[in-house]
Design a protein around this motif. Sequence first.
Motif, PDB file in Angstrom:
ATOM      1  N   MET A   1       1.038  -1.166   0.011  1.00  0.00           N
ATOM      2  CA  MET A   1      -0.024  -0.059  -0.114  1.00  0.00           C
ATOM      3  C   MET A   1       1.066   1.381   0.050  1.00  0.00           C
ATOM      4  SD  MET A   1      -3.110  -0.542   2.518  1.00  0.00           S
ATOM      5  CE  MET A   1      -4.332  -1.865   2.628  1.00  0.00           C
ATOM      6  N   THR A   2       0.409   2.342  -0.609  1.00  0.00           N
ATOM      7  CA  THR A   2       0.907   3.628  -0.466  1.00  0.00           C
ATOM      8  C   THR A   2       0.653   4.050   0.998  1.00  0.00           C
ATOM      9  OG1 THR A   2      -0.805   4.760  -1.618  1.00  0.00           O
ATOM     10  CG2 THR A   2       0.922   4.143  -3.010  1.00  0.00           C
ATOM     11  N   ILE A   3       1.398   5.274   1.340  1.00  0.00           N
ATOM     12  CA  ILE A   3       0.781   5.908   2.244  1.00  0.00           C
ATOM     13  C   ILE A   3      -0.586   6.458   2.264  1.00  0.00           C
ATOM     14  CG2 ILE A   3       1.029   8.096   3.832  1.00  0.00           C
ATOM     15  CD1 ILE A   3       4.175   7.966   2.963  1.00  0.00           C
ATOM     16  N   GLY A   4      -1.106   6.808   1.156  1.00  0.00           N
ATOM     17  CA  GLY A   4      -2.372   7.424   0.973  1.00  0.00           C
ATOM     18  C   GLY A   4      -3.360   6.269   1.096  1.00  0.00           C
ATOM     19  N   GLU A   5      -2.976   5.286   0.359  1.00  0.00           N
ATOM     20  CA  GLU A   5      -3.775   3.953   0.577  1.00  0.00           C
ATOM     21  C   GLU A   5      -4.193   3.530   1.995  1.00  0.00           C
ATOM     22  OE1 GLU A   5      -3.253   2.071  -4.073  1.00  0.00           O
ATOM     23  OE2 GLU A   5      -2.049   1.497  -2.257  1.00  0.00           O
ATOM     24  N   ALA A   6      -3.055   3.419   2.711  1.00  0.00           N
ATOM     25  CA  ALA A   6      -3.150   2.854   4.134  1.00  0.00           C
ATOM     26  C   ALA A   6      -3.924   3.955   4.882  1.00  0.00           C
ATOM     27  CB  ALA A   6      -1.529   3.040   4.617  1.00  0.00           C
ATOM     28  N   GLU A  59       1.652  -0.554  13.138  1.00  0.00           N
ATOM     29  CA  GLU A  59       0.835  -1.151  12.288  1.00  0.00           C
ATOM     30  C   GLU A  59       0.699  -0.270  10.971  1.00  0.00           C
ATOM     31  OE1 GLU A  59      -4.077  -1.542  12.297  1.00  0.00           O
ATOM     32  OE2 GLU A  59      -2.851  -1.185  14.031  1.00  0.00           O
ATOM     33  N   PHE A  60       0.939   0.851  11.046  1.00  0.00           N
ATOM     34  CA  PHE A  60       0.744   1.445   9.872  1.00  0.00           C
ATOM     35  C   PHE A  60       1.954   1.352   8.717  1.00  0.00           C
ATOM     36  CE2 PHE A  60       1.703   5.591   7.324  1.00  0.00           C
ATOM     37  CZ  PHE A  60       0.255   5.738   6.900  1.00  0.00           C
ATOM     38  N   SER A  61       3.187   1.185   9.516  1.00  0.00           N
ATOM     39  CA  SER A  61       4.407   0.961   8.777  1.00  0.00           C
ATOM     40  C   SER A  61       4.348  -0.355   8.023  1.00  0.00           C
ATOM     41  CB  SER A  61       5.715   1.122   9.640  1.00  0.00           C
ATOM     42  OG  SER A  61       5.895   0.119  10.639  1.00  0.00           O
ATOM     43  N   GLU A  62       3.616  -1.476   8.873  1.00  0.00           N
ATOM     44  CA  GLU A  62       3.529  -2.600   8.218  1.00  0.00           C
ATOM     45  C   GLU A  62       2.710  -2.717   6.883  1.00  0.00           C
ATOM     46  OE1 GLU A  62       2.519  -5.721  11.322  1.00  0.00           O
ATOM     47  OE2 GLU A  62       4.442  -5.511  12.220  1.00  0.00           O
ATOM     48  N   LEU A  63       1.720  -1.705   6.984  1.00  0.00           N
ATOM     49  CA  LEU A  63       0.784  -1.636   5.804  1.00  0.00           C
ATOM     50  C   LEU A  63       1.627  -1.040   4.599  1.00  0.00           C
ATOM     51  CD1 LEU A  63      -2.428  -0.075   7.558  1.00  0.00           C
ATOM     52  CD2 LEU A  63      -2.106  -2.380   6.512  1.00  0.00           C
ATOM     53  N   GLU A  66       6.076  -2.651   2.159  1.00  0.00           N
ATOM     54  CA  GLU A  66       6.202  -3.207   0.946  1.00  0.00           C
ATOM     55  C   GLU A  66       6.457  -2.261  -0.301  1.00  0.00           C
ATOM     56  OE1 GLU A  66       4.509  -6.952  -0.215  1.00  0.00           O
ATOM     57  OE2 GLU A  66       4.551  -7.787   1.521  1.00  0.00           O
ATOM     58  N   THR A  67       5.693  -1.304  -0.284  1.00  0.00           N
ATOM     59  CA  THR A  67       5.609  -0.320  -1.321  1.00  0.00           C
ATOM     60  C   THR A  67       7.133   0.589  -1.292  1.00  0.00           C
ATOM     61  OG1 THR A  67       3.570   0.146  -1.073  1.00  0.00           O
ATOM     62  CG2 THR A  67       4.569   1.853  -2.112  1.00  0.00           C
ATOM     63  N   TYR A  68       7.727   0.644   0.151  1.00  0.00           N
ATOM     64  CA  TYR A  68       8.701   1.732  -0.004  1.00  0.00           C
ATOM     65  C   TYR A  68      10.055   1.056   0.422  1.00  0.00           C
ATOM     66  CZ  TYR A  68       4.868   5.108   0.115  1.00  0.00           C
ATOM     67  OH  TYR A  68       4.105   5.772  -0.170  1.00  0.00           O
ATOM     68  N   LYS A  74      12.995  -6.552   0.234  1.00  0.00           N
ATOM     69  CA  LYS A  74      12.154  -7.069  -0.184  1.00  0.00           C
ATOM     70  C   LYS A  74      12.401  -8.873  -0.615  1.00  0.00           C
ATOM     71  CE  LYS A  74       9.033  -3.909  -2.719  1.00  0.00           C
ATOM     72  NZ  LYS A  74       8.478  -3.501  -4.012  1.00  0.00           N
ATOM     73  N   THR A  75      13.662  -8.879  -0.953  1.00  0.00           N
ATOM     74  CA  THR A  75      14.360 -10.175  -1.252  1.00  0.00           C
ATOM     75  C   THR A  75      14.355 -10.972   0.299  1.00  0.00           C
ATOM     76  OG1 THR A  75      15.321  -9.626  -3.354  1.00  0.00           O
ATOM     77  CG2 THR A  75      15.925 -11.552  -2.090  1.00  0.00           C
TER      78      THR A  75
END
Length: 275
Positions: A1-6, A59-63, A66-68, A74-75
Amino acid sequence: MTIGEALHTIRLNLGLSQQQMCEGIVSRPFYAKVESGKNRINAESLFEILFKHQVDVLEFSELIQETYISGKNKTEIQFKDRMDNAVNTRNVESLERYCQKIVATSDNKILKLRALVTLAYFKGEVKDIDENIYKELKKEFDEGRNWTTRPDLLTLLGNTMPLWSQEELDFLISRLLASVKRHKYSELALERYLRIFGNYLVTCYDRKISIRSNTNIVEVINYIISTTKSFHLMIYRINTFYLEAMLSGNIDKAQKIRKNMEDYGYGAVIASWPI
């Protein structure tokens, strides 16, 4: 998710309008464009919104992580997730494959320690672990480090319990329990601690520690039961009742809990529970 989506997801979960979400911090038109990805929000305003509505920052950072995060990280996360899945399904062959990849390719010292100890545990080779690995592990939990709030070290503790003596493990768990009792967590953040406490109970069972001779075990069980009344956390509650029965030697009760879970279609969920 992006920040906006989160932010959009959290706002809907809270049942708030866009105006209620951002009031007193940024204008509603600006905030609407943040949610849609047309505007960027600065860190100060973002944290004001999160703190205003008591949103757990972890919780917010976990959302959004993966985007940032970088491709390399990521690997590492993919390897970690696959390793965790292999642990949950007790697939030692897959576990060995992913752990070897982590050791060979990762620069993350803590992740490497997790992989080495986890693999040794599932292969029954904990006693063969190099003394230097144990020393490196202990360094991460020195008195001066605030490890009780660091997700990477909390996960490391959860995965390396077989390497600690019972006295050392009891000390670490008592410190962690004292810390978490002072805070109120979202369900997502609370799950991290519930997994660690569950691992502790399994380790005590594996070591044949009596529930009657260890007050830590009782306190951990009581804490889990007191914080898992919601449906989302019910699996941790049931698992704790199961482990309490096993630790107490009440095998009939434990078998009944296990059979009920299998009858309700949760056989895969309980595959990693001790027998």
